[in-house]
Design an enzyme around this catalytic site. Sequence first.
Site, PDB file in Angstrom:
ATOM      1  N   GLU A  21       0.748  -1.043  -0.024  1.00  0.00           N
ATOM      2  CA  GLU A  21      -0.255   0.003  -0.042  1.00  0.00           C
ATOM      3  C   GLU A  21       1.059   1.112  -0.299  1.00  0.00           C
ATOM      4  O   GLU A  21       0.575   2.303  -0.653  1.00  0.00           O
ATOM      5  CB  GLU A  21      -0.631   0.329   1.169  1.00  0.00           C
ATOM      6  CG  GLU A  21      -2.437  -1.143   1.157  1.00  0.00           C
ATOM      7  CD  GLU A  21      -1.724  -2.060   1.159  1.00  0.00           C
ATOM      8  OE1 GLU A  21      -0.812  -2.366   2.109  1.00  0.00           O
ATOM      9  OE2 GLU A  21      -2.781  -3.192   1.737  1.00  0.00           O
ATOM     10  N   PHE A  68     -11.647  -7.195  14.553  1.00  0.00           N
ATOM     11  CA  PHE A  68     -10.042  -7.455  13.834  1.00  0.00           C
ATOM     12  C   PHE A  68      -9.849  -6.167  12.439  1.00  0.00           C
ATOM     13  O   PHE A  68     -11.002  -6.059  11.686  1.00  0.00           O
ATOM     14  CB  PHE A  68     -10.971  -8.357  12.861  1.00  0.00           C
ATOM     15  CG  PHE A  68     -10.171  -9.632  11.525  1.00  0.00           C
ATOM     16  CD1 PHE A  68      -8.621  -9.839  12.442  1.00  0.00           C
ATOM     17  CD2 PHE A  68      -9.955  -9.428  10.262  1.00  0.00           C
ATOM     18  CE1 PHE A  68      -7.532  -9.870  11.270  1.00  0.00           C
ATOM     19  CE2 PHE A  68      -9.116  -9.074   9.297  1.00  0.00           C
ATOM     20  CZ  PHE A  68      -8.062  -9.925  10.519  1.00  0.00           C
ATOM     21  N   GLN A  69      -8.361  -6.166  11.984  1.00  0.00           N
ATOM     22  CA  GLN A  69      -8.377  -4.874  11.503  1.00  0.00           C
ATOM     23  C   GLN A  69      -8.989  -3.724  11.517  1.00  0.00           C
ATOM     24  O   GLN A  69      -8.782  -2.764  10.791  1.00  0.00           O
ATOM     25  CB  GLN A  69      -8.492  -5.386   9.930  1.00  0.00           C
ATOM     26  CG  GLN A  69      -7.670  -6.875   9.381  1.00  0.00           C
ATOM     27  CD  GLN A  69      -7.101  -6.622   8.022  1.00  0.00           C
ATOM     28  OE1 GLN A  69      -8.795  -6.601   7.423  1.00  0.00           O
ATOM     29  NE2 GLN A  69      -6.165  -7.689   8.066  1.00  0.00           N
ATOM     30  N   LYS A 101     -17.592  -0.609   5.909  1.00  0.00           N
ATOM     31  CA  LYS A 101     -17.803  -1.345   5.779  1.00  0.00           C
ATOM     32  C   LYS A 101     -19.442  -1.832   5.387  1.00  0.00           C
ATOM     33  O   LYS A 101     -19.561  -1.685   4.059  1.00  0.00           O
ATOM     34  CB  LYS A 101     -17.109  -2.996   5.620  1.00  0.00           C
ATOM     35  CG  LYS A 101     -17.804  -3.852   5.037  1.00  0.00           C
ATOM     36  CD  LYS A 101     -17.048  -5.171   4.972  1.00  0.00           C
ATOM     37  CE  LYS A 101     -16.992  -6.218   3.946  1.00  0.00           C
ATOM     38  NZ  LYS A 101     -16.824  -7.164   4.233  1.00  0.00           N
ATOM     39  N   MET A 126      24.697   8.396   1.661  1.00  0.00           N
ATOM     40  CA  MET A 126      23.776   9.572   1.845  1.00  0.00           C
ATOM     41  C   MET A 126      24.622   9.360   3.885  1.00  0.00           C
ATOM     42  O   MET A 126      25.366  10.211   4.170  1.00  0.00           O
ATOM     43  CB  MET A 126      23.246  10.308   1.698  1.00  0.00           C
ATOM     44  CG  MET A 126      23.106  11.400   1.965  1.00  0.00           C
ATOM     45  SD  MET A 126      24.383  12.214   2.119  1.00  0.00           S
ATOM     46  CE  MET A 126      22.958  13.685  -0.016  1.00  0.00           C
TER      47      MET A 126
HETATM   48  C1  LIG Z   1      13.112   5.544   4.661  1.00  0.00           C
HETATM   49  C2  LIG Z   1      13.745   5.843   5.262  1.00  0.00           C
HETATM   50  N1  LIG Z   1      14.730   5.179   5.920  1.00  0.00           N
HETATM   51  C3  LIG Z   1      16.027   5.686   6.149  1.00  0.00           C
HETATM   52  C4  LIG Z   1      16.559   7.323   5.706  1.00  0.00           C
HETATM   53  C5  LIG Z   1      17.741   7.972   5.947  1.00  0.00           C
HETATM   54  N2  LIG Z   1      18.445   7.931   4.349  1.00  0.00           N
HETATM   55  C6  LIG Z   1      18.273   8.516   4.195  1.00  0.00           C
HETATM   56  S1  LIG Z   1      19.786   9.217   2.877  1.00  0.00           S
HETATM   57  C7  LIG Z   1      20.205   7.839   2.778  1.00  0.00           C
HETATM   58  C8  LIG Z   1      20.962   6.483   2.386  1.00  0.00           C
HETATM   59  C9  LIG Z   1      20.535   6.191   0.924  1.00  0.00           C
HETATM   60  O1  LIG Z   1      20.977   5.386   0.463  1.00  0.00           O
HETATM   61  P1  LIG Z   1      21.272   4.950  -0.764  1.00  0.00           P
HETATM   62  O2  LIG Z   1      19.214   4.482  -1.538  1.00  0.00           O
HETATM   63  O3  LIG Z   1      21.314   3.318  -1.317  1.00  0.00           O
HETATM   64  O4  LIG Z   1      21.615   6.005  -2.057  1.00  0.00           O
HETATM   65  P2  LIG Z   1      22.896   6.548  -1.542  1.00  0.00           P
HETATM   66  O5  LIG Z   1      22.602   7.898  -0.799  1.00  0.00           O
HETATM   67  O6  LIG Z   1      23.224   5.587  -1.949  1.00  0.00           O
HETATM   68  O7  LIG Z   1      23.112   6.910  -3.036  1.00  0.00           O
HETATM   69  C10 LIG Z   1      19.202   7.254   4.086  1.00  0.00           C
HETATM   70  C11 LIG Z   1      19.422   5.247   5.355  1.00  0.00           C
HETATM   71  C12 LIG Z   1      15.375   7.623   4.454  1.00  0.00           C
HETATM   72  N3  LIG Z   1      15.535   8.630   4.162  1.00  0.00           N
HETATM   73  N4  LIG Z   1      14.111   7.047   4.500  1.00  0.00           N
END
Ligand SMILES: Cc1ncc(C[n+]2csc(CCOP(=O)(O)OP(=O)(O)O)c2C)c(N)n1
Lengths: 581, 163
Positions: free
Chosen positions: A51, A113-114, A163, A487
Amino acid sequence: MELLSGGEMIARALEDEGVEYIFGYPGGAVLHIYDALFKNCKVPHVLVRHEQAATHAADGYARATGKPGVVLVTSGPGATNAVTGIATAYMDSIPMVVLSGQVQSHLIGEDAFQETDMIGISRPIVKHSFMVKRTEDLPKIIKKAFHIAASGRPGPVVIDIPKDLTRPDETFEYSYPKTVKMRSYSPAQRGHTGQIKKAAKLLLAAKRPVIYSGGGVILGDASELLTQLARKLNYPVTNTLMGLGGYPGSDRQFLGMLGMHGFYEANMAMHHSDCILAVGARFDDRVTNTVSKFCPGAKIIHIDVDPASISKTVMADIPIVGPVQSVLTELLAQIDLLTEKDNSIPDQSALERWWQQIDEWRAAHGLYTGRRYDESDMIMPQQVIESLYRATGGDAYVTSDVGQHQMFAAQYYRFDKPRRWINSGGLGTMGFGLPAAMGVKLAFPDSEVACVTGEGSIQMNIQELSTCKQYNTPVKIINLRNNYLGMVKQWQDMQYEGRYAMSTYEDSLPDFIKLVEAYGHVGIQVTKLADLDGAMEAAFAMKDRLVFLDIFIDPMEHVYPMHIAPNGSMKDMWLSKNERT
Amino acid sequence: MRRIISMLMENEPGALSRVVGLFSQRGYNIETLNVAPTDDPTLSRLTLTTVENDLRIEQLTKQLNKLVDVVKLADLTEGAHIERDLMLIKVRATGTAREEVKRTTDIFRGQIVDVGPTVYTIQLTGTSDKLDSFVAAMAGAEILEVVRSGVAGISRGEKVLSL
Ligand SMILES: Cc1ncc(C[n+]2csc(CCOP(=O)(O)OP(=O)(O)O)c2C)c(N)n1
C-alpha cells in the site's frame, strides 16, 4: 434519480470526478467497493504490491499531472501501510485522496479485526479527513475531499469508510454535486494589491536581487509567469529542491538549486542579496542553514498561498498571501505600470556589477564550470546523470529516491520544465522513486520516465517491479550503485571519522540483474565509464521494456557543496573534501 | 504573554482532536480549554488560553485557521474582553474553619452551593487570577477538591465572534 449502494456511489463518484487511475490494494473492509469497481467502473485500478507504493504512485501521478492522485486501501494494515505515502504527500503539498476501509460501524471502538483509528493516525499528516457516518453523504464528502485536496495549498485528504456503509443491498439516491461550498474553507483567491505595489517598488529598487522559488511555483502552475518576470528584470533565479523546473535549468539567469547541497553561486548570491523575492517557497531548514544568520542584508518579499508559511522561520518584510499565479500576474502588471509611468527601472549598472559578481562565483566554484573529475576509470555519479541527460535530451520525467543519488540528479539534470523532477523533498522518503515513476508513466505513457535510485532505496519498494510488469510501465531505473547507504556514509565520513555504523551491506546485495530478470524485465550492468553512454542509449532504445541499469560508481564520492552546520550561514559551505568557503 | 484564543468550529466528530492535536504536534502548551455548543447546533465554541510570544502566537493562529473545521477565530486578548472561569471547590469546614471559609467566600462573592456537616462546596466565577487568589486565600483551610471550567471569553462592546 438513480439508486446506488455505497460501494457503487464511490465507483461512480470517482468516474464523475474524472479520475484516471485508482491505485490500491483490496481487503475485507473494502470488498464491497472492489466488487462495485469490478462490475461497473470506467476508472482503471492499479493493483500495487504494497500500500505504501499505492500512495507513492498516486503521488507521482499527481506531481506530473497536477491532478489529485487516488488511493484505495483496506482497514487496519492496509491503512497503516499507506501512512508513509500520505506523510510524503503532505510534506510536499501534493493533492491526493485516500479512501480507506473501516470495520463495520457497530464494531468501531471494540478492537475489531483489522480495526485501526485511521482518522487518528493520519490526523497530523493530512490536510483534512472525513469519517463517513451515513451512506447518503458519500457523494458530497468525496466532492469535498477532491476540492480540499486540490485547492489552496494542496494536500492529502483521507476518507474513512465503514464497511456496512458500502453494502450492496442498501441503495440510496445518487447525484454528484457540481460545486462545493464550505463556510470554514476558503483559500485566498488573490493577493493584496497594496502589498503587491509595495513589492513591485522594492523589487525595482534592488541592487542585488535574487528570485528564490519553490515547489509552490510548480504546484501553482506559475513557472511561465515566473520566467517572464525574471527575464523582464534580468534578475537571477534560484530554485529549491522542490522548485526545480520552475525556471529553465539551462538558462543563463539560473543559479542552480540553493540550500544544503545548493550551488555555490546560488547560496552566495542569496547571502549577499539586498532583496529576495521568495515565491512559493517556505524557508525550510534545508535551505536557510542557521536562521539567525540567514541573508543578513536582504529585504524579503514572500508570496505564498498559505499564510502559515509566511514568517514562520524567516520574517518577511512584504508578505503577500495568494495563489502564485494571480499574484505574479498582478506583480508583472504593477512593474509594467511603474516602468511606463514613472520610468522606474532597476539600476542597470548595479545589476551589471551584481551579474559580474555572480559570474565570478560561478567561474570559481560552479558545478558545471569549475568542477573537475578525477581521471580514473571509475564512473562518477555526476557523469551518470549527465549521461542520462544526454540520452533523454533533457526532457524526461525523472523521479528519485533519497540519498546522494537524489542530490546528484537535482544538481546535474537541468530541468527546463515544471513537473519533470519528482522527488520526496520534505519527508525524504526512501522507496518513493519506483512507485512514483510507475504513476508518472501511467499518466504519460509516451514520455520517457527515469527513476534515479540507490541500491538502498530501491530495495524499499522493489516489489513494484511486479506491478510494472502487470501494467506495462516500462520505466528506466538508474541505480547509482555505491554499495553503501551513501548519504549516511557521507555524514559518517564527515562527522564520525569514517565509522560506517550500519551503512554497509557486507556483500549481501542481491544480483540486481537476475532479480529484475526474474520479474520479467531487462537488467544491464555497467562498470566502466567507456560503456556508460552506450548502455544508457540501449536502455532508452528499448521503448517497451523496463530496464534496470546497475551502474557501479565511485563509492567514495561525496555530494558538494554542503552547508557547514551547525551555526553556519548560507555562504558557509564545504566545496570538496578539503576545501571550504 | 498569556492569550485567550476563541474559535467557532464545526460541531463535527474529530474537530476537537484536530485543534488539540495541533498544539502537541507543533509544540504549544494549552493552559485551559473550554468547549461547548452554541445557540447554533452546527457550531461549537472553543476557548483556550496559552502563554507564548507574539511570533509563535501569530503562527499558532494561522495554523488553527488552516484547520478545515475551524470556521472563525479571534485572539480576545487583542482587544477589551471579558473572561470567566468557573470553579467548584470543596473544603473541609469544621470548627473555626467553618466560619472562616464562609467569610472568605463572601469577600470573593462566591456561593456555598452544597453544605455537609464537615464540608462546604463553593462556587466561584471570575477571571483566572481571581480564582487563583481565592485558592491562595483558602490556604489555611483543607482543600479537598478543585474543579475549574477553564476560561470562556467574549469581546466587549459591539465586537462579536459569529458567522
Ligand atoms: C525510509 C527512510 N529511512 C531512512 C532514511 C535515512 N537515509 C537518508 S539517505 C539514506 C541512504 C540512502 O542510500 P541509497 O538509497 O543507497 O542512496 P545513496 O545515498 O547511496 O545514493 C538513508 C538511510 C530515509 N531517508 N528514508
